[in-house]
Every structure is written in C-alpha cells, then in structure tokens.
Write a protein that holds these residues in place. Structure first.
Motif, PDB file in Angstrom:
ATOM      1  N   GLY A 112      49.718  66.255  43.626  1.00 20.64           N
ATOM      2  CA  GLY A 112      50.577  66.313  42.447  1.00 20.64           C
ATOM      3  C   GLY A 112      50.993  67.694  41.984  1.00 20.64           C
ATOM      4  O   GLY A 112      52.186  67.988  41.881  1.00 20.64           O
ATOM      5  N   TYR A 113      50.018  68.565  41.768  1.00 17.09           N
ATOM      6  CA  TYR A 113      50.357  69.878  41.212  1.00 17.09           C
ATOM      7  C   TYR A 113      51.242  70.675  42.175  1.00 17.09           C
ATOM      8  O   TYR A 113      52.214  71.310  41.776  1.00 17.09           O
ATOM      9  CB  TYR A 113      49.088  70.661  40.877  1.00 17.09           C
ATOM     10  CG  TYR A 113      49.415  71.980  40.226  1.00 17.09           C
ATOM     11  CD1 TYR A 113      49.740  72.017  38.870  1.00 17.09           C
ATOM     12  CD2 TYR A 113      49.466  73.163  40.951  1.00 17.09           C
ATOM     13  CE1 TYR A 113      50.093  73.206  38.251  1.00 17.09           C
ATOM     14  CE2 TYR A 113      49.822  74.357  40.349  1.00 17.09           C
ATOM     15  CZ  TYR A 113      50.131  74.362  39.007  1.00 17.09           C
ATOM     16  OH  TYR A 113      50.489  75.534  38.393  1.00 17.09           O
ATOM     17  N   ALA A 131      54.812  69.524  41.957  1.00 20.94           N
ATOM     18  CA  ALA A 131      55.487  70.024  40.754  1.00 20.94           C
ATOM     19  C   ALA A 131      55.824  71.496  40.914  1.00 20.94           C
ATOM     20  O   ALA A 131      56.906  71.960  40.540  1.00 20.94           O
ATOM     21  CB  ALA A 131      54.594  69.814  39.538  1.00 20.94           C
ATOM     22  N   ASP A 132      54.880  72.231  41.502  1.00 25.25           N
ATOM     23  CA  ASP A 132      55.053  73.664  41.711  1.00 25.25           C
ATOM     24  C   ASP A 132      56.243  73.934  42.627  1.00 25.25           C
ATOM     25  O   ASP A 132      57.071  74.803  42.361  1.00 25.25           O
ATOM     26  CB  ASP A 132      53.759  74.209  42.336  1.00 25.25           C
ATOM     27  CG  ASP A 132      53.521  75.657  41.947  1.00 25.25           C
ATOM     28  OD1 ASP A 132      53.850  75.989  40.794  1.00 25.25           O
ATOM     29  OD2 ASP A 132      53.040  76.424  42.799  1.00 25.25           O
ATOM     30  N   GLU A 191      59.493  73.331  40.949  1.00 21.52           N
ATOM     31  CA  GLU A 191      59.792  74.423  40.027  1.00 21.52           C
ATOM     32  C   GLU A 191      60.328  75.638  40.783  1.00 21.52           C
ATOM     33  O   GLU A 191      61.297  76.269  40.367  1.00 21.52           O
ATOM     34  CB  GLU A 191      58.536  74.784  39.240  1.00 21.52           C
ATOM     35  CG  GLU A 191      58.876  75.280  37.852  1.00 21.52           C
ATOM     36  CD  GLU A 191      57.656  75.636  37.047  1.00 21.52           C
ATOM     37  OE1 GLU A 191      56.534  75.212  37.420  1.00 21.52           O
ATOM     38  OE2 GLU A 191      57.813  76.352  36.054  1.00 21.52           O
ATOM     39  N   HIS A 233      63.499  73.823  36.472  1.00 22.09           N
ATOM     40  CA  HIS A 233      62.612  74.361  35.436  1.00 22.09           C
ATOM     41  C   HIS A 233      62.533  73.473  34.207  1.00 22.09           C
ATOM     42  O   HIS A 233      61.561  73.480  33.499  1.00 22.09           O
ATOM     43  CB  HIS A 233      63.091  75.747  34.993  1.00 22.09           C
ATOM     44  CG  HIS A 233      63.049  76.751  36.096  1.00 22.09           C
ATOM     45  ND1 HIS A 233      61.865  77.183  36.640  1.00 22.09           N
ATOM     46  CD2 HIS A 233      64.038  77.378  36.775  1.00 22.09           C
ATOM     47  CE1 HIS A 233      62.135  78.040  37.613  1.00 22.09           C
ATOM     48  NE2 HIS A 233      63.450  78.175  37.718  1.00 22.09           N
ATOM     49  N   SER A 234      63.619  72.716  33.972  1.00 22.19           N
ATOM     50  CA  SER A 234      63.732  72.083  32.665  1.00 22.19           C
ATOM     51  C   SER A 234      62.910  70.798  32.522  1.00 22.19           C
ATOM     52  O   SER A 234      62.644  70.359  31.420  1.00 22.19           O
ATOM     53  CB  SER A 234      65.193  71.761  32.366  1.00 22.19           C
ATOM     54  OG  SER A 234      65.658  70.868  33.352  1.00 22.19           O
ATOM     55  N   PHE A 235      62.481  70.231  33.626  1.00 20.77           N
ATOM     56  CA  PHE A 235      61.758  68.953  33.477  1.00 20.77           C
ATOM     57  C   PHE A 235      60.272  69.194  33.214  1.00 20.77           C
ATOM     58  O   PHE A 235      59.733  70.216  33.596  1.00 20.77           O
ATOM     59  CB  PHE A 235      61.973  68.088  34.713  1.00 20.77           C
ATOM     60  CG  PHE A 235      61.084  68.414  35.871  1.00 20.77           C
ATOM     61  CD1 PHE A 235      60.089  67.523  36.253  1.00 20.77           C
ATOM     62  CD2 PHE A 235      61.236  69.603  36.576  1.00 20.77           C
ATOM     63  CE1 PHE A 235      59.262  67.823  37.326  1.00 20.77           C
ATOM     64  CE2 PHE A 235      60.422  69.903  37.644  1.00 20.77           C
ATOM     65  CZ  PHE A 235      59.429  69.012  38.021  1.00 20.77           C
ATOM     66  N   SER A 236      59.632  68.232  32.515  1.00 22.19           N
ATOM     67  CA  SER A 236      58.194  68.399  32.312  1.00 22.19           C
ATOM     68  C   SER A 236      57.488  67.905  33.570  1.00 22.19           C
ATOM     69  O   SER A 236      57.812  66.848  34.109  1.00 22.19           O
ATOM     70  CB  SER A 236      57.711  67.641  31.083  1.00 22.19           C
ATOM     71  OG  SER A 236      58.570  66.604  30.734  1.00 22.19           O
ATOM     72  N   GLU A 237      56.526  68.705  34.003  1.00 26.53           N
ATOM     73  CA  GLU A 237      55.881  68.472  35.309  1.00 26.53           C
ATOM     74  C   GLU A 237      55.298  67.070  35.447  1.00 26.53           C
ATOM     75  O   GLU A 237      55.296  66.488  36.518  1.00 26.53           O
ATOM     76  CB  GLU A 237      54.772  69.500  35.513  1.00 26.53           C
ATOM     77  CG  GLU A 237      55.322  70.889  35.739  1.00 26.53           C
ATOM     78  CD  GLU A 237      54.211  71.921  35.862  1.00 26.53           C
ATOM     79  OE1 GLU A 237      53.035  71.529  35.960  1.00 26.53           O
ATOM     80  OE2 GLU A 237      54.543  73.116  35.849  1.00 26.53           O
ATOM     81  N   GLY A 238      54.801  66.561  34.331  1.00 27.26           N
ATOM     82  CA  GLY A 238      54.151  65.249  34.368  1.00 27.26           C
ATOM     83  C   GLY A 238      55.061  64.111  34.763  1.00 27.26           C
ATOM     84  O   GLY A 238      54.580  63.051  35.173  1.00 27.26           O
ATOM     85  N   THR A 239      56.381  64.309  34.650  1.00 34.41           N
ATOM     86  CA  THR A 239      57.315  63.219  34.999  1.00 34.41           C
ATOM     87  C   THR A 239      57.163  62.771  36.437  1.00 34.41           C
ATOM     88  O   THR A 239      57.560  61.657  36.761  1.00 34.41           O
ATOM     89  CB  THR A 239      58.793  63.652  34.841  1.00 34.41           C
ATOM     90  OG1 THR A 239      58.858  65.036  34.614  1.00 34.41           O
ATOM     91  CG2 THR A 239      59.462  62.892  33.737  1.00 34.41           C
ATOM     92  N   TYR A 255      54.519  61.937  37.931  1.00 36.75           N
ATOM     93  CA  TYR A 255      53.499  60.895  38.126  1.00 36.75           C
ATOM     94  C   TYR A 255      54.015  59.469  37.941  1.00 36.75           C
ATOM     95  O   TYR A 255      53.713  58.615  38.776  1.00 36.75           O
ATOM     96  CB  TYR A 255      52.265  61.185  37.274  1.00 36.75           C
ATOM     97  CG  TYR A 255      51.576  62.430  37.768  1.00 36.75           C
ATOM     98  CD1 TYR A 255      50.902  62.421  38.981  1.00 36.75           C
ATOM     99  CD2 TYR A 255      51.666  63.624  37.073  1.00 36.75           C
ATOM    100  CE1 TYR A 255      50.311  63.573  39.483  1.00 36.75           C
ATOM    101  CE2 TYR A 255      51.076  64.782  37.556  1.00 36.75           C
ATOM    102  CZ  TYR A 255      50.404  64.753  38.761  1.00 36.75           C
ATOM    103  OH  TYR A 255      49.832  65.880  39.261  1.00 36.75           O
ATOM    104  N   PRO A 256      54.788  59.204  36.872  1.00 37.99           N
ATOM    105  CA  PRO A 256      55.378  57.859  36.808  1.00 37.99           C
ATOM    106  C   PRO A 256      56.258  57.570  38.027  1.00 37.99           C
ATOM    107  O   PRO A 256      56.241  56.467  38.567  1.00 37.99           O
ATOM    108  CB  PRO A 256      56.229  57.898  35.535  1.00 37.99           C
ATOM    109  CG  PRO A 256      55.645  58.971  34.710  1.00 37.99           C
ATOM    110  CD  PRO A 256      55.075  59.968  35.665  1.00 37.99           C
TER     111      PRO A 256
END
Lengths: 253, 120
Positions: free
Chosen positions: B26-27, B30-31, B34, B39-45, B47-48
């Motif tokens: 996951g991380y 997201a990395d 990015e 850049h604008s999205f929240s990383e947690g998105t 996971y859903p």
C-alpha cells in the motif's frame, strides 16, 4: 501476533474508531483486521516521513470510513448470530424465571413486545456505536450517548408490563407439565446456542437472574433481606463473570 | 469539476499499471503515485479502490514479512486484471485523443472568431 506499530495518538484514535465503525456496520472480523493492519502500517510509514493524517485519510474521517465500509462485504452470519442471541436470550431469561414460579402464561402483547424491544435494542446499539466512532468526542459525551441506549430496553420493558395490564390481548396459557417441558426445551436451546456461539454469557446471565431468586425465596430470611441478597448475588455474579472473561481475553492476546 | 472527480477511474488504471510492473504494498503504491505527480489526492483513497479491485478479482494480495517490523500486504495482478489494464489503455488513448482534438479544434475556432470580429 501483535505488531507494534508506532503511530501518533491521533492516528491511533482514528484506527480504533474505524474498527468500531466497521464492526457496527456488520463487517467480517478478519477483513476488518486486514484493512486495519494495512492502514496502521501506512500511517506509521507516512508519519515517519512527516506527513499528517489528513494527507492520508482526507479532511473527513467519516467520509473515509464510509468509503472503506462500502467496499467491504457484510457478514450476515455474525449479524444473525448476535440478533438470535439477544432475542432468544431475552425470551429464555423470562421463560426460565417464570417456570420457577409456576405455570407459564403470556399474552400476545408480551410476546410481540419482547421481540420488538430486542430488535430496537440491537438497532440502537449498532447505530450508537457507529455514530460515536465517526465524530470526535470526549469520553463523557460518549457515555452520555450510550447510557440512554443501554437503559432503553429496561424502560421499554417497564412500559410493556404496564401496557400489558391496561390492554387486554389473548392469553396463551400452559399447564404445569407443558411449562416444565418448555423450560427444559429452553435450557437445551440455550446450551446448544451457547456452544454454537462459543460463549457462556447467556447461561451465566440466566443462572444469576433466576437461581438466587429461587433459592433465597425458600429460606426463612425476611423479604427485605431476601431482596437485598438477591440483587447483590445477581449483579455481583454477573459483574465477576464479565471481569473474569475480559481478563481471559486479554491474556489470550 | 475538481481534480478528485476527474481522477476517479483514471486512478484505477494507474494502480493496475503500477501493480503489473512489480508487486507492491500500500504505502509503496501511494508513494509511487505521488512521485508521478498525483499530489492532490489523499493517499488513503487507494485502499477502498484496492478492496474493490480484489472483490472484482483484478488483483490478489499476499501477506509477507518485512524486514522493518509489521507484515505487509503485497498486491499483484491477476490475468483478469491484466486484461482490464489493456482495456484501460485503449480507453485512455481514445479519450486522450478525443479530448485533445476537442480542445485544439475549439481553440482554433475561437481564434478565427476573434479574427472575424477584429476585421469588422
């Protein structure tokens, strides 16, 4: 297998709230554990790099929890288990207590009332937990929300007893033998369900709610002492059971 | 329309493309997003999205021990996921063509119009 993850208090709080939210939304426990594990390690790595929790879950924790929840399957078997446990538990406690006092007789209103109150209780508990988990609140506010929910069935049962006296509905009566048979069937059902649900909580509740009453009423003590003794044994017994089982659970972890 | 709304669906394809290339957790995913400029999205998105892709059997996951502490869930692409990625690439190329055609063409028209008014 507990993983030690270093995360900030804020993140920890979010993780715990998410767990409660998903649980009260009826999601599978293993799936909850999996997504929690994943998010925990993500938060920990992100925090090491100096990112704030907002960067991960966005501005609204509630919206994020909903997003996660929408993608997870509901665990209907677990739901069914809890609902059955509570409804049949409420019935069993009443039936067994009444059997000790003589023949069974219930009005239609009582039977419907029992089912309705149990359903309202389950619904309000789940809603209450879900609500609490989505917003930041102090412990006292949480207690203030949960307290009425816990007290609600008691109040509703009192109302039902009163209503039952005022409103007449058909009475279903059983003879002594029939009552004994129903009592035994209820006991067998309770034991069977406890084995299925892997918890002794129902049996313990029924035992402490009925046995002290029965035994003490056969002693020569004054009725006042009987009442006091009864409630001490009842609440004390249930309290000790809950305390012991929570200790056992902690030790297992 | 916000970037987040435009991103929906596109992010899915990008995630599939990243996972196809290499198993990621996951991380890491997201990395990478990015670093590519999201850049604008929240990383947690993610996971859903990953949960849904797993349900649709586009990706699978395995838990692996990591050298640095907790276990990590690594995602890889299923054959179905690979097909979905191909479809996404086709759709994206189409979309990109159409959008740039529209934008270019309309910009030209505006320019002509401007010329006309200028002449009068």
């Amino acid at each position: 297998m507990k993983n030690e993850v270093n995360i900030s208090v804020e993140s920890k709080e979010f993780i715990e709230n998410l767990r409660v939210y998903l649980f009260s939304s009826g999601k599978k426990t293993d799936e909850i554990d999996e997504i929690i594990l994943e998010l925990e390690s993500h938060l920990s790595e992100a925090e090491k790099k100096g990112k704030s929790i907002d960067k991960i879950i966005g501005k609204s924790p509630k919206e994020y929890m909903e997003m996660i929840s929408d993608e997870m399957l509901n665990d209907y078997r677990a739901w069914f288990k809890y609902i059955l446990l509570i409804i049949s538990g409420a019935f069993a406690i009443t039936i067994i207590r009444d059997v000790f006092e003589g023949a069974l007789a219930y009005s239609v209103l009582e039977i419907i009332g029992h089912i309705l109150i149990s359903a309202i209780f389950i619904f309000s508990v789940l809603k209450g937990f879900k609500y609490i988990s989505t917003i930041k609140q102090s412990l006292w506010k949480q207690v203030a929300i949960l307290f009425p929910i816990v007290m609600l069935p008691g109040a509703l049962f009192l109302g039902l007893i009163y209503l039952n006296r005022v409103v007449e509905t058909p009475l279903i009566q059983f003879g002594t033998t029939a009552s004994m048979i129903i009592g035994i069937i209820t006991m067998i059902f309770l034991i069977g369900m406890s084995i299925w649900a892997k918890t002794w909580i129902l049996i313990v509740f029924v035992a402490f709610l009925t046995l002290p009453n029965y035994i003490i009423s056969h002693t020569a003590l004054t009725s006042e002492t009987q009442l006091i003794l009864e409630s001490i044994i009842m609440f004390g017994g249930i309290g000790i059971y809950l305390w012991l089982s929570s200790k056992l659970v902690k030790r297992k972890e | 329309m916000s970037t987040t709304q435009m991103l929906k669906g596109i992010l899915d394809g990008c995630i599939l493309a990243i996972i196809k290339n290499k198993e990621v957790y996951g991380y890491e995913l997201a990395d990478k997003l990015e670093n590519y400029g999201f850049h604008s999205f929240s990383e947690g998105t993610i996971y859903p999205l990953l949960l849904r892709m797993q349900k649709e059997e586009l990706v699978t996951s395995t838990l692996k021990k990591s050298t640095a502490g907790p276990r990590r869930k690594y995602y890889s692409l299923t054959p179905k996921g690979e097909k979905e990625l191909e479809k996404f690439i086709d759709r994206w190329n189409d979309l990109q063509n159409n959008v740039s055609n529209v934008l270019q063409h309309e910009a030209d028209v505006k320019y002509n119009k401007g010329d006309e008014t200028h002449e009068k």
